[in-house]
Design a protein around this motif. Structure first.
Motif, PDB file in Angstrom:
ATOM      1  N   LYS A   1     -12.606   4.336  28.475  1.00 37.60           N
ATOM      2  CA  LYS A   1     -11.598   4.950  28.594  1.00 37.60           C
ATOM      3  C   LYS A   1     -10.779   5.711  27.349  1.00 37.60           C
ATOM      4  CE  LYS A   1     -10.469   2.400  32.749  1.00 37.60           C
ATOM      5  NZ  LYS A   1      -9.775   1.406  33.295  1.00 37.60           N
ATOM      6  N   ARG A   2     -10.928   5.060  26.499  1.00 42.55           N
ATOM      7  CA  ARG A   2     -10.498   5.454  24.784  1.00 42.55           C
ATOM      8  C   ARG A   2     -11.562   6.446  24.287  1.00 42.55           C
ATOM      9  NH1 ARG A   2      -9.076   0.528  21.621  1.00 42.55           N
ATOM     10  NH2 ARG A   2      -7.878   2.156  20.712  1.00 42.55           N
ATOM     11  N   PRO A   3     -11.055   7.341  23.499  1.00 43.87           N
ATOM     12  CA  PRO A   3     -11.955   7.955  22.531  1.00 43.87           C
ATOM     13  C   PRO A   3     -12.705   7.232  21.462  1.00 43.87           C
ATOM     14  CG  PRO A   3      -9.635   8.375  21.819  1.00 43.87           C
ATOM     15  CD  PRO A   3      -9.658   7.407  23.203  1.00 43.87           C
ATOM     16  N   LEU A   4     -14.096   7.733  21.270  1.00 45.20           N
ATOM     17  CA  LEU A   4     -14.814   6.835  20.497  1.00 45.20           C
ATOM     18  C   LEU A   4     -14.249   6.936  18.912  1.00 45.20           C
ATOM     19  CD1 LEU A   4     -17.356   4.976  19.989  1.00 45.20           C
ATOM     20  CD2 LEU A   4     -18.682   7.262  19.833  1.00 45.20           C
ATOM     21  N   GLY A   5     -13.796   8.301  18.502  1.00 47.51           N
ATOM     22  CA  GLY A   5     -13.691   8.485  16.997  1.00 47.51           C
ATOM     23  C   GLY A   5     -12.539   7.690  16.614  1.00 47.51           C
ATOM     24  N   PRO A   6     -11.738   7.681  17.200  1.00 45.48           N
ATOM     25  CA  PRO A   6     -10.544   6.522  16.716  1.00 45.48           C
ATOM     26  C   PRO A   6     -10.973   5.126  16.515  1.00 45.48           C
ATOM     27  CG  PRO A   6      -9.380   8.282  18.139  1.00 45.48           C
ATOM     28  CD  PRO A   6     -11.014   8.212  18.254  1.00 45.48           C
TER      29      PRO A   6
ATOM     30  N   GLU B   1      -2.361   9.486  16.482  1.00 49.01           N
ATOM     31  CA  GLU B   1      -3.821   8.768  16.215  1.00 49.01           C
ATOM     32  C   GLU B   1      -3.681   7.786  15.035  1.00 49.01           C
ATOM     33  OE1 GLU B   1      -6.699  12.498  17.594  1.00 49.01           O
ATOM     34  OE2 GLU B   1      -5.683  12.490  15.654  1.00 49.01           O
ATOM     35  N   ALA B   2      -2.901   8.147  13.853  1.00 53.19           N
ATOM     36  CA  ALA B   2      -3.059   7.178  12.649  1.00 53.19           C
ATOM     37  C   ALA B   2      -2.208   5.903  13.246  1.00 53.19           C
ATOM     38  CB  ALA B   2      -2.150   7.783  11.604  1.00 53.19           C
ATOM     39  N   ALA B   3      -1.024   5.920  14.169  1.00 57.35           N
ATOM     40  CA  ALA B   3      -0.229   4.914  14.509  1.00 57.35           C
ATOM     41  C   ALA B   3      -1.336   4.064  15.214  1.00 57.35           C
ATOM     42  CB  ALA B   3       0.825   5.453  15.251  1.00 57.35           C
ATOM     43  N   GLN B   4      -2.077   4.461  16.277  1.00 56.71           N
ATOM     44  CA  GLN B   4      -2.987   4.020  16.912  1.00 56.71           C
ATOM     45  C   GLN B   4      -4.130   3.206  16.260  1.00 56.71           C
ATOM     46  OE1 GLN B   4      -5.014   6.516  19.718  1.00 56.71           O
ATOM     47  NE2 GLN B   4      -5.991   4.486  20.815  1.00 56.71           N
ATOM     48  N   ILE B   5      -4.737   3.833  15.103  1.00 57.00           N
ATOM     49  CA  ILE B   5      -5.654   3.228  14.548  1.00 57.00           C
ATOM     50  C   ILE B   5      -5.337   2.070  13.584  1.00 57.00           C
ATOM     51  CG2 ILE B   5      -7.122   3.687  12.335  1.00 57.00           C
ATOM     52  CD1 ILE B   5      -7.528   6.516  13.496  1.00 57.00           C
ATOM     53  N   LEU B   6      -3.939   2.209  13.043  1.00 56.96           N
ATOM     54  CA  LEU B   6      -3.316   1.304  12.280  1.00 56.96           C
ATOM     55  C   LEU B   6      -2.667   0.142  13.109  1.00 56.96           C
ATOM     56  CD1 LEU B   6      -2.134   3.662   9.211  1.00 56.96           C
ATOM     57  CD2 LEU B   6      -4.094   2.242   9.164  1.00 56.96           C
ATOM     58  N   GLY B   7      -2.444   0.540  14.223  1.00 62.37           N
ATOM     59  CA  GLY B   7      -1.510  -0.481  15.059  1.00 62.37           C
ATOM     60  C   GLY B   7      -0.166  -0.634  14.617  1.00 62.37           C
ATOM     61  N   ILE B   8       0.376   0.607  14.180  1.00 65.72           N
ATOM     62  CA  ILE B   8       1.957   0.577  13.945  1.00 65.72           C
ATOM     63  C   ILE B   8       2.481   1.802  14.755  1.00 65.72           C
ATOM     64  CG2 ILE B   8       1.445  -0.482  11.556  1.00 65.72           C
ATOM     65  CD1 ILE B   8       1.693   2.199  10.351  1.00 65.72           C
ATOM     66  N   SER B   9       3.598   1.771  14.667  1.00 66.52           N
ATOM     67  CA  SER B   9       4.762   2.694  15.195  1.00 66.52           C
ATOM     68  C   SER B   9       4.475   4.073  14.467  1.00 66.52           C
ATOM     69  CB  SER B   9       5.861   2.616  15.354  1.00 66.52           C
ATOM     70  OG  SER B   9       6.617   2.751  14.133  1.00 66.52           O
ATOM     71  N   GLU B  10       4.597   5.209  15.070  1.00 66.07           N
ATOM     72  CA  GLU B  10       4.671   6.699  14.719  1.00 66.07           C
ATOM     73  C   GLU B  10       5.749   6.526  13.610  1.00 66.07           C
ATOM     74  OE1 GLU B  10       3.995  10.165  17.138  1.00 66.07           O
ATOM     75  OE2 GLU B  10       3.490   8.895  18.598  1.00 66.07           O
ATOM     76  N   LYS B  11       6.874   6.398  13.841  1.00 66.73           N
ATOM     77  CA  LYS B  11       7.796   6.312  12.786  1.00 66.73           C
ATOM     78  C   LYS B  11       7.241   5.436  11.347  1.00 66.73           C
ATOM     79  CE  LYS B  11      12.071   7.576  11.560  1.00 66.73           C
ATOM     80  NZ  LYS B  11      12.170   8.851  11.265  1.00 66.73           N
ATOM     81  N   ALA B  12       6.676   4.252  11.531  1.00 69.95           N
ATOM     82  CA  ALA B  12       6.265   3.834  10.433  1.00 69.95           C
ATOM     83  C   ALA B  12       5.283   4.625   9.762  1.00 69.95           C
ATOM     84  CB  ALA B  12       5.666   2.394  10.884  1.00 69.95           C
ATOM     85  N   VAL B  13       4.321   5.261  10.557  1.00 70.71           N
ATOM     86  CA  VAL B  13       3.645   6.168   9.649  1.00 70.71           C
ATOM     87  C   VAL B  13       4.149   7.249   8.963  1.00 70.71           C
ATOM     88  CG1 VAL B  13       1.697   7.817  10.264  1.00 70.71           C
ATOM     89  CG2 VAL B  13       1.555   5.653  11.401  1.00 70.71           C
TER      90      VAL B  13
END
Length: 186
Positions: free
Chosen positions: A70-75, A156-168
């Motif tokens: 259900k998730r995209p493969l690239g990330p 997407e970066a937040a999802q990849i790194l497992g952090i919030s968008e604000k942290a990114v």
């Protein structure tokens, strides 16, 4: 996979999940160039980047059955690649700590073509930029590379790194300020 739809990719992933080596090879050929650019930027050189991507694709092959389609493969592949880069950087720091590793200098070989001096200066400037990016603290370098250099969105970066968008956003801001400071002194 050029020109194929998301449904085609899902079909290929499903085939690879049940052991279809040709299907996985097709996915690897499609995603490897982008993963390689990401890994080279994280590792600071192409040889270590290639090793990280090779390790990431091997890990992806072994973990493909657990992949949520259900998730995209690239990330998902980018996350695995980032983890392999982190592993490689940890090994590098340990090797340097124990004085196991030799110098990792990039040597520039002079060229006889016209404009050789300018090209040398450009190469040296590019090497300095790469070096300064590789010297950023890892928590700043990772989102900076993903968003500023690899064109991932902050979400997407937040999802990849497992952090919030604000942290990114904050980490990218700090990375840019750090680089700006270093280059103003130059």
């Amino acid at each position: 996979m050029r020109g194929e739809t998301l449904e085609d990719e899902k079909r290929i992933v499903a085939s690879a999940r049940i052991g279809g080596r040709a299907a996985f090879d097709q996915l690897a050929r499609h995603y490897a160039p982008g993963l390689l650019v990401l890994a080279e930027r994280m590792m600071g050189n192409s040889a270590d980047g290639e090793d990280a991507v090779q390790d990431a694709l091997a890990a992806a092959w072994l973990a493909l059955r657990q992949f949520d389609q259900k998730r995209p493969l690239g990330p998902w592949l980018a996350t695995i690649t980032m983890n392999k880069c982190r592993d490689g950087l940890r090994r590098r720091r340990l090797a340097l700590f124990f004085h196991i590793d030799g110098s990792e200098q990039d040597y520039v070989i002079p060229d006889d073509r016209p404009g050789q001096e300018r090209e040398l200066v450009s190469r040296q400037e590019l090497a300095r930029v790469k070096r300064e990016i590789s010297l950023l603290p890892q928590k700043f370098r990772e989102p900076f590379v993903l968003v500023a250099l690899e064109s991932y969105s902050q979400a997407e970066a937040a999802q990849i790194l497992g952090i919030s968008e604000k942290a990114v956003e904050t980490r990218i801001y700090r990375a840019r300020n750090s680089l700006k400071e270093k280059f103003e002194k130059f």
